[in-house]
Scaffold this motif. Sequence first.
Motif, PDB file in Angstrom:
ATOM      1  N   THR A 405       0.843  -1.205   0.000  1.00 10.81           N
ATOM      2  CA  THR A 405       0.000   0.000   0.000  1.00 10.81           C
ATOM      3  C   THR A 405       0.873   1.249   0.000  1.00 10.81           C
ATOM      4  OG1 THR A 405      -1.747  -1.150   1.219  1.00 10.81           O
ATOM      5  CG2 THR A 405      -1.807   1.247   1.260  1.00 10.81           C
ATOM      6  N   GLU A 406       1.886   1.265   0.861  1.00  7.43           N
ATOM      7  CA  GLU A 406       2.798   2.407   0.921  1.00  7.43           C
ATOM      8  C   GLU A 406       3.641   2.511  -0.351  1.00  7.43           C
ATOM      9  OE1 GLU A 406       5.111   1.660   4.386  1.00  7.43           O
ATOM     10  OE2 GLU A 406       3.464   2.008   5.784  1.00  7.43           O
ATOM     11  N   ALA A 409       1.564   4.035  -3.090  1.00  4.87           N
ATOM     12  CA  ALA A 409       1.328   5.452  -2.786  1.00  4.87           C
ATOM     13  C   ALA A 409       2.548   6.295  -3.124  1.00  4.87           C
ATOM     14  CB  ALA A 409       0.949   5.619  -1.318  1.00  4.87           C
ATOM     15  N   VAL A 412       3.079   6.393  -7.029  1.00  4.66           N
ATOM     16  CA  VAL A 412       2.094   7.288  -7.655  1.00  4.66           C
ATOM     17  C   VAL A 412       2.466   8.748  -7.404  1.00  4.66           C
ATOM     18  CG1 VAL A 412      -0.317   8.047  -7.544  1.00  4.66           C
ATOM     19  CG2 VAL A 412       0.225   5.601  -7.628  1.00  4.66           C
ATOM     20  N   LYS A 413       2.954   9.041  -6.215  1.00  7.63           N
ATOM     21  CA  LYS A 413       3.347  10.412  -5.861  1.00  7.63           C
ATOM     22  C   LYS A 413       4.524  10.893  -6.724  1.00  7.63           C
ATOM     23  CE  LYS A 413       3.842  11.018  -1.465  1.00  7.63           C
ATOM     24  NZ  LYS A 413       4.496  10.996  -0.123  1.00  7.63           N
ATOM     25  N   GLU A 446      -4.074  -2.304  -5.340  1.00  9.25           N
ATOM     26  CA  GLU A 446      -3.704  -0.989  -4.791  1.00  9.25           C
ATOM     27  C   GLU A 446      -3.678   0.090  -5.865  1.00  9.25           C
ATOM     28  OE1 GLU A 446      -3.444   0.136  -1.792  1.00  9.25           O
ATOM     29  OE2 GLU A 446      -3.868  -1.807  -0.877  1.00  9.25           O
ATOM     30  N   LYS A 449      -7.293   0.937  -6.452  1.00 14.15           N
ATOM     31  CA  LYS A 449      -7.847   1.713  -5.352  1.00 14.15           C
ATOM     32  C   LYS A 449      -7.349   3.163  -5.363  1.00 14.15           C
ATOM     33  CE  LYS A 449      -8.149  -2.103  -2.029  1.00 14.15           C
ATOM     34  NZ  LYS A 449      -7.503  -2.672  -0.809  1.00 14.15           N
ATOM     35  N   GLN A 450      -6.057   3.305  -5.609  1.00 12.23           N
ATOM     36  CA  GLN A 450      -5.436   4.622  -5.420  1.00 12.23           C
ATOM     37  C   GLN A 450      -5.542   5.546  -6.628  1.00 12.23           C
ATOM     38  OE1 GLN A 450      -1.647   4.735  -3.354  1.00 12.23           O
ATOM     39  NE2 GLN A 450      -1.970   2.678  -2.511  1.00 12.23           N
ATOM     40  N   VAL A 451      -5.508   4.966  -7.836  1.00 11.37           N
ATOM     41  CA  VAL A 451      -5.540   5.845  -9.015  1.00 11.37           C
ATOM     42  C   VAL A 451      -6.472   5.357 -10.115  1.00 11.37           C
ATOM     43  CG1 VAL A 451      -3.205   6.730  -8.674  1.00 11.37           C
ATOM     44  CG2 VAL A 451      -3.547   4.682 -10.068  1.00 11.37           C
TER      45      VAL A 451
END
Length: 453
Positions: A405-406, A409, A412-413, A446, A449-451
């Motif tokens: 998950t991290e 993240a 993506v950042k 993930e 979910k995130q993007v």
Amino acid sequence: MKQSKRYTNEKILVLGLARSGVAAAKLLYELGAFVTVNDAKKLSENKEAQELLEAGITVITDGHPLDLLDEGFSLIVKNPGIPYTNPILEKAIKKGIPIITEVELAYQVSEAPFIGITGTNGKTTTTTMIKQIIDSYQPNTALLAGNIGFPASDVVVEATKDNVLVTELSSFQLMGIDEFKPHIAVITNIYEAHIDYHGTREEYVKAKWRIQKNMTKEDTLILNADLPELVELSKSSQAAITWFSTNEKVTGAYLEDGWLTYNDEKIMKSGDLGVPGSHNVENALAAICVAKNYGVDNESIKTSLSLFSGVPHRTEYIGTFNGVKVYNDSKATNILAAKKAISGFNNEQLVLIAGGLDRGNSFDEFIPTIENMKAIVLLGETKEKLQKAAKQALVKEIVCVETMTEAVAEAVKIASTDDTILLSPACASWDMYPNFETRGTEFVDEITKQVGK
């Protein structure tokens, strides 16, 4: 399927279940054999054994009792994963009981011819490419079978002489063949692997080489000309040899001036392949050799390979989100596999997620592969070792995290338009996951979910 009486009223032991054992037991039962299934799991925890028991097949669970062999079995069909050092197999060998794997059983009753694919890396991708190419040329003809997740003993039941079984074969399966003879066979490559099972690299290579043991000059063996070991081994085969190479012009398929070429026929540009990476160029060249020997036209080959999007967890294209392409290569459980995947991308626009089980190796050989990479996000037992290698490689941004998950993240950042996020761990998954599939699935989840919303 042939209506064979070969095993009618024969007492046969199926050792070990999973999908291949279940398929073998059902096929033998249909062929009229007296089947006994033996699996190490307890019956209460063994859904497959329960189903076979309900179907009328004798089932013995919770270990492998040696006195079982006193029942007078004429044959053992073993799960490929059970080593020959297992006490019940050692006793069977002493008693002279033949031992095969279920792919041999399937071959014995098959009406359809086989195309066999083995190798250390690239088996699944090459097998899937071949199936897709044949589908384009002759729809509803090619059937996937073998180590790719479809036991041959299941597939062969419905296959006719008009089908062809495109069969992925592991070294474990090949150790248990006797009559098996593919009309076309491929060895993608051979590197060191599965030494814990085979004992030595020499024994591992012998197991892979068994794919061609029954082939004749009427059959075609496709080999990687870039590996001197395979060039030397080719001298001992009776099969007709077709080569593939990314380094030189050969009799067969090769890379020339950026084109995938077969005996001077330009098939397609390597950049038009649907999946990136030098390893996929090799896989495509092997698939082209099969296709040309099968009689497929160049346009069908080109169309199929340009549309090929990979298989799950093997440089699998997940999608483009906010201008960033995402690939899942969780199957890259070693440095070599990750190096080949990374070679298909521009390091300056690549955000790599890597790390996993620490097998005690250093990552010095990985340094040239990740030089000047935009970013690397590290997790798992090896993250400190990989962090050291990334610093030496002058990776522009290095981040260590604890969870997928991290990792997603952070990736993506960091990633911006026209960049690529690639999960290619260069390590096994067992420090955090039961297998590489679970790791890859979590990565994809993930991303979604995130993007991906």
